[in-house]
Design a protein around this motif. Structure first.
Motif, PDB file in Angstrom:
ATOM      1  N   GLY A  12       0.709  -1.216   0.081  1.00  8.71           N
ATOM      2  CA  GLY A  12       0.092   0.028   0.084  1.00  8.71           C
ATOM      3  C   GLY A  12       0.886   1.203  -0.118  1.00  8.71           C
ATOM      4  O   GLY A  12       0.591   2.126  -0.718  1.00  8.71           O
ATOM      5  N   HIS A  13       1.885   1.179   0.769  1.00  2.00           N
ATOM      6  CA  HIS A  13       2.728   2.519   0.976  1.00  2.00           C
ATOM      7  C   HIS A  13       3.535   2.613  -0.754  1.00  2.00           C
ATOM      8  O   HIS A  13       3.547   3.758  -0.865  1.00  2.00           O
ATOM      9  N   ARG A  14       4.000   1.669  -1.399  1.00  2.00           N
ATOM     10  CA  ARG A  14       4.624   2.024  -2.648  1.00  2.00           C
ATOM     11  C   ARG A  14       3.612   2.285  -3.501  1.00  2.00           C
ATOM     12  O   ARG A  14       3.681   3.195  -4.478  1.00  2.00           O
ATOM     13  N   ALA A  15       2.270   1.704  -3.557  1.00  2.00           N
ATOM     14  CA  ALA A  15       1.127   2.309  -4.535  1.00  2.00           C
ATOM     15  C   ALA A  15       1.071   3.690  -4.181  1.00  2.00           C
ATOM     16  O   ALA A  15       0.485   4.483  -5.085  1.00  2.00           O
ATOM     17  N   GLY A  16       0.791   4.251  -2.963  1.00  2.00           N
ATOM     18  CA  GLY A  16       0.521   5.315  -2.529  1.00  2.00           C
ATOM     19  C   GLY A  16       1.504   6.413  -2.822  1.00  2.00           C
ATOM     20  O   GLY A  16       0.925   7.560  -3.236  1.00  2.00           O
ATOM     21  N   LEU A  17       2.803   6.084  -2.657  1.00  2.00           N
ATOM     22  CA  LEU A  17       3.616   6.998  -3.290  1.00  2.00           C
ATOM     23  C   LEU A  17       3.772   7.172  -5.028  1.00  2.00           C
ATOM     24  O   LEU A  17       3.649   8.243  -5.147  1.00  2.00           O
ATOM     25  N   ARG A  18       3.267   6.141  -5.634  1.00  2.00           N
ATOM     26  CA  ARG A  18       2.884   6.393  -7.227  1.00  2.00           C
ATOM     27  C   ARG A  18       1.865   7.212  -7.394  1.00  2.00           C
ATOM     28  O   ARG A  18       1.766   8.306  -8.269  1.00  2.00           O
ATOM     29  N   LEU A  19       0.706   6.934  -6.607  1.00  2.48           N
ATOM     30  CA  LEU A  19      -0.383   7.503  -6.892  1.00  2.48           C
ATOM     31  C   LEU A  19      -0.408   9.144  -6.435  1.00  2.48           C
ATOM     32  O   LEU A  19      -0.796   9.943  -7.417  1.00  2.48           O
ATOM     33  N   LEU A  20       0.282   9.396  -5.213  1.00  2.32           N
ATOM     34  CA  LEU A  20      -0.254  10.728  -4.631  1.00  2.32           C
ATOM     35  C   LEU A  20       1.293  11.514  -5.011  1.00  2.32           C
ATOM     36  O   LEU A  20       1.061  12.564  -4.743  1.00  2.32           O
ATOM     37  N   GLY A  21       1.963  10.926  -5.500  1.00  2.00           N
ATOM     38  CA  GLY A  21       3.289  11.735  -6.116  1.00  2.00           C
ATOM     39  C   GLY A  21       3.304  12.120  -7.537  1.00  2.00           C
ATOM     40  O   GLY A  21       4.026  12.592  -8.069  1.00  2.00           O
ATOM     41  N   ALA A  22       2.260  11.707  -8.356  1.00  2.49           N
ATOM     42  CA  ALA A  22       1.833  11.821  -9.419  1.00  2.49           C
ATOM     43  C   ALA A  22       1.597  13.227  -9.713  1.00  2.49           C
ATOM     44  O   ALA A  22       1.263  14.005  -8.835  1.00  2.49           O
ATOM     45  N   PRO A  23       1.716  13.809 -11.001  1.00  4.69           N
ATOM     46  CA  PRO A  23       1.393  15.326 -11.203  1.00  4.69           C
ATOM     47  C   PRO A  23       0.061  15.768 -10.983  1.00  4.69           C
ATOM     48  O   PRO A  23      -0.359  16.977 -10.475  1.00  4.69           O
ATOM     49  N   ASP A  24      -0.785  14.780 -11.325  1.00  2.75           N
ATOM     50  CA  ASP A  24      -2.338  15.084 -10.948  1.00  2.75           C
ATOM     51  C   ASP A  24      -3.027  13.985  -9.975  1.00  2.75           C
ATOM     52  O   ASP A  24      -3.819  13.039 -10.340  1.00  2.75           O
ATOM     53  N   PRO A  25      -2.485  14.019  -8.779  1.00  4.37           N
ATOM     54  CA  PRO A  25      -2.899  13.056  -7.840  1.00  4.37           C
ATOM     55  C   PRO A  25      -4.467  13.067  -7.672  1.00  4.37           C
ATOM     56  O   PRO A  25      -5.070  13.877  -7.675  1.00  4.37           O
ATOM     57  N   PRO A  26      -4.893  11.773  -6.965  1.00  3.10           N
ATOM     58  CA  PRO A  26      -6.364  11.641  -7.130  1.00  3.10           C
ATOM     59  C   PRO A  26      -6.600  12.475  -5.648  1.00  3.10           C
ATOM     60  O   PRO A  26      -5.958  12.762  -4.781  1.00  3.10           O
ATOM     61  N   THR A  27      -7.927  12.740  -5.454  1.00  2.00           N
ATOM     62  CA  THR A  27      -8.436  13.488  -4.416  1.00  2.00           C
ATOM     63  C   THR A  27      -8.745  12.342  -3.272  1.00  2.00           C
ATOM     64  O   THR A  27      -9.263  12.798  -2.082  1.00  2.00           O
ATOM     65  N   ALA A  28      -9.073  11.117  -3.761  1.00  5.71           N
ATOM     66  CA  ALA A  28      -9.244  10.197  -2.661  1.00  5.71           C
ATOM     67  C   ALA A  28      -8.647   8.699  -3.042  1.00  5.71           C
ATOM     68  O   ALA A  28      -8.481   8.513  -4.440  1.00  5.71           O
ATOM     69  N   VAL A  29      -8.198   7.931  -2.311  1.00  6.68           N
ATOM     70  CA  VAL A  29      -7.855   6.706  -2.346  1.00  6.68           C
ATOM     71  C   VAL A  29      -8.564   5.541  -1.952  1.00  6.68           C
ATOM     72  O   VAL A  29      -8.773   5.742  -0.449  1.00  6.68           O
ATOM     73  N   LEU A  30      -9.131   4.741  -2.452  1.00 11.85           N
ATOM     74  CA  LEU A  30      -9.986   3.566  -1.921  1.00 11.85           C
ATOM     75  C   LEU A  30      -8.933   2.307  -1.833  1.00 11.85           C
ATOM     76  O   LEU A  30      -8.700   1.849  -2.827  1.00 11.85           O
ATOM     77  N   ALA A  31      -8.908   1.551  -0.822  1.00  8.74           N
ATOM     78  CA  ALA A  31      -7.926   0.569  -0.874  1.00  8.74           C
ATOM     79  C   ALA A  31      -8.564  -0.776  -0.389  1.00  8.74           C
ATOM     80  O   ALA A  31      -9.630  -0.764  -0.120  1.00  8.74           O
ATOM     81  N   VAL A  32      -7.896  -1.734  -0.938  1.00  8.33           N
ATOM     82  CA  VAL A  32      -8.527  -3.163  -0.929  1.00  8.33           C
ATOM     83  C   VAL A  32      -8.730  -3.621   0.374  1.00  8.33           C
ATOM     84  O   VAL A  32      -9.653  -4.460   0.671  1.00  8.33           O
ATOM     85  N   ASN A  33      -8.110  -3.148   1.602  1.00  9.27           N
ATOM     86  CA  ASN A  33      -8.040  -3.605   2.720  1.00  9.27           C
ATOM     87  C   ASN A  33      -7.537  -2.500   3.649  1.00  9.27           C
ATOM     88  O   ASN A  33      -6.753  -1.668   3.338  1.00  9.27           O
ATOM     89  N   ASP A  34      -7.751  -2.678   4.795  1.00  5.47           N
ATOM     90  CA  ASP A  34      -7.305  -1.765   5.887  1.00  5.47           C
ATOM     91  C   ASP A  34      -5.723  -1.710   5.899  1.00  5.47           C
ATOM     92  O   ASP A  34      -5.053  -0.664   6.170  1.00  5.47           O
ATOM     93  N   THR A  35      -5.043  -2.860   5.790  1.00  6.56           N
ATOM     94  CA  THR A  35      -3.465  -3.021   5.876  1.00  6.56           C
ATOM     95  C   THR A  35      -2.762  -2.149   4.783  1.00  6.56           C
ATOM     96  O   THR A  35      -2.098  -1.183   5.074  1.00  6.56           O
ATOM     97  N   SER A  36      -3.498  -2.255   3.412  1.00  7.77           N
ATOM     98  CA  SER A  36      -2.865  -1.684   2.339  1.00  7.77           C
ATOM     99  C   SER A  36      -3.395  -0.112   2.732  1.00  7.77           C
ATOM    100  O   SER A  36      -2.433   1.065   2.299  1.00  7.77           O
ATOM    101  N   ALA A  37      -4.458   0.288   3.339  1.00  6.20           N
ATOM    102  CA  ALA A  37      -4.833   1.801   3.529  1.00  6.20           C
ATOM    103  C   ALA A  37      -3.643   2.390   4.702  1.00  6.20           C
ATOM    104  O   ALA A  37      -3.475   3.513   4.164  1.00  6.20           O
ATOM    105  N   ILE A  38      -3.162   1.441   5.693  1.00  4.82           N
ATOM    106  CA  ILE A  38      -2.392   2.146   6.316  1.00  4.82           C
ATOM    107  C   ILE A  38      -0.885   2.411   5.672  1.00  4.82           C
ATOM    108  O   ILE A  38      -0.552   3.627   5.997  1.00  4.82           O
ATOM    109  N   GLY A  39      -0.697   1.699   4.514  1.00  2.00           N
ATOM    110  CA  GLY A  39       0.473   2.040   3.790  1.00  2.00           C
ATOM    111  C   GLY A  39       0.245   3.486   3.084  1.00  2.00           C
ATOM    112  O   GLY A  39       1.127   4.293   3.033  1.00  2.00           O
ATOM    113  N   ILE A  40      -0.852   3.450   2.763  1.00  4.27           N
ATOM    114  CA  ILE A  40      -1.431   4.716   1.560  1.00  4.27           C
ATOM    115  C   ILE A  40      -1.300   6.092   2.660  1.00  4.27           C
ATOM    116  O   ILE A  40      -0.786   7.273   2.601  1.00  4.27           O
TER     117      ILE A  40
END
Length: 341
Positions: A228-256
């Motif tokens: 989740g942390h690696r995916a979060g860095l890619r998504l939130l570090g993009a030039p046009d990041p999303p305003t919300a991220v929905l994770a497949v589970n809580d463990t991934s969400a903690i990484g985000i």
């Protein structure tokens, strides 16, 4: 003179209980089994002898006599995930009430776990979590033909005669998507997981966001915090990041959440984050994670019920039971920032 030691006392046996009570071994066995064919006088004599001697039945001998191990093998996807603890909280009481003990094993570190449990002659097997490698056509299918088996908290493996008890993933993801759309989010990302559960949640998320007039970027991960942390860095570090991220589970969400902090983004002011499972992690006050409650403990209870029915001899085709989810809104979600703020 050398110091004398007292030899260890042998534990009392059914024979010594019989001698103390002045009855036969077979009558002691009847009393211990709760048989109604024993007079009250003799029953009390046996129970007094049991208490005075401190006798405890030998579980190994009992298993041999009954041709049952009185154990259930619990095959876990990953012992480190707190989600499994809550599911087992639903399983254990029912097993205990029926005189069964769980034997836990981690399928990722013990590839021959199913065969090991079968060799131990467990009365049943509970497969917990997404284990797609246990697919039809493998040794798993052969084993589950003669060992009662139930899958809990996942949608696979799909095996003949094996019941599946899980959360309704499509309904749960639909609740999360509706929540974000109602807040005004249209630029959403999904950190996806593996297996059929991951596919159901991903498909529902993408379709739901599109139906609400938004777009949904997807990043594949492995359902762990690090993934989740690696995916979060890619998504939130993009030039046009999303305003919300929905994770497949809580463990991934903690990484985000960790990725957002690393990028100095505020949750929920800069980005909203939603998890899935409503695990103990989501309920921690410093995290206050909005999450889909997958009714994990209830899934465990119902899965244990199915397994007890199968162990008791109930036959018939495989059944699938889906437990309705709910959404728990906490502090990790809010409307998106207005442009320019």
């Amino acid at each position: 003179m050398p110091e004398q030691t007292t030899p260890p006392t042998r534990p009392p046996t059914i024979r010594s209980v019989a001698a103390r009570a002045g009855v036969s071994k077979s009558l002691v066995s009847l009393v211990l089994q709760g048989s109604p064919r024993v007079s009250e006088e003799r029953r009390q004599a046996v129970l007094r002898a049991v208490e005075e001697l401190g006798y405890r039945p030998d579980p190994a001998a009992r298993s041999l006599a009954e041709r049952r191990s009185r154990t259930v093998g619990v095959v876990l996807e990953d012992l480190r995930n707190p989600w499994f603890v809550e599911l087992l909280d639903g399983v254990r009481p029912l097993l205990r009430e029926n005189g069964l003990r769980p034997l836990l094993g981690d399928a990722r570190t013990e590839p021959e776990l199913l065969q090991t449990l079968a060799d131990l002659r467990v009365d049943g097997i509970l497969i917990v979590g997404t284990l797609p490698e246990l697919a039809a056509g493998t040794a798993a299918e052969t084993l589950t033909r003669y060992v009662p088996t139930v899958v809990a908290g996942a949608r696979e493996p799909l095996l003949p005669g094996v019941d599946v008890v899980a959360n309704d993933d499509e309904a749960g993801m639909g609740l999360a998507v509706r929540h974000l759309l109602d807040l005004g989010h249209r630029h959403v990302a999904h950190v996806a997981g593996s297996g059929l559960v991951g596919e159901l949640r991903r498909r529902t998320c993408v379709a739901g966001i599109a139906a609400g007039g938004g777009t949904c970027a997807v990043e594949q991960a492995d359902m762990t915090e690090e993934g989740g942390h690696r995916a979060g860095l890619r998504l939130l570090g993009a030039p046009d990041p999303p305003t919300a991220v929905l994770a497949v589970n809580d463990t991934s969400a903690i990484g985000i959440l960790s990725a957002a902090a690393e990028l100095r983004l505020r949750v929920p002011e800069d980005v909203s984050v939603v998890g899935y499972d409503n695990s103990s992690l989501a309920r921690l006050r410093p995290l206050s994670l909005t999450s889909v409650d997958a009714a994990v403990e209830e899934v465990g209870r119902r899965a244990a019920t199915h397994l007890l029915q199968r162990i008791g001899g109930e036959a018939g085709p495989a059944r699938t039971e889906l437990v309705p989810p709910s959404l728990v809104v906490r502090g990790s979600t809010a409307p998106p920032r207005a442009p320019g703020h």
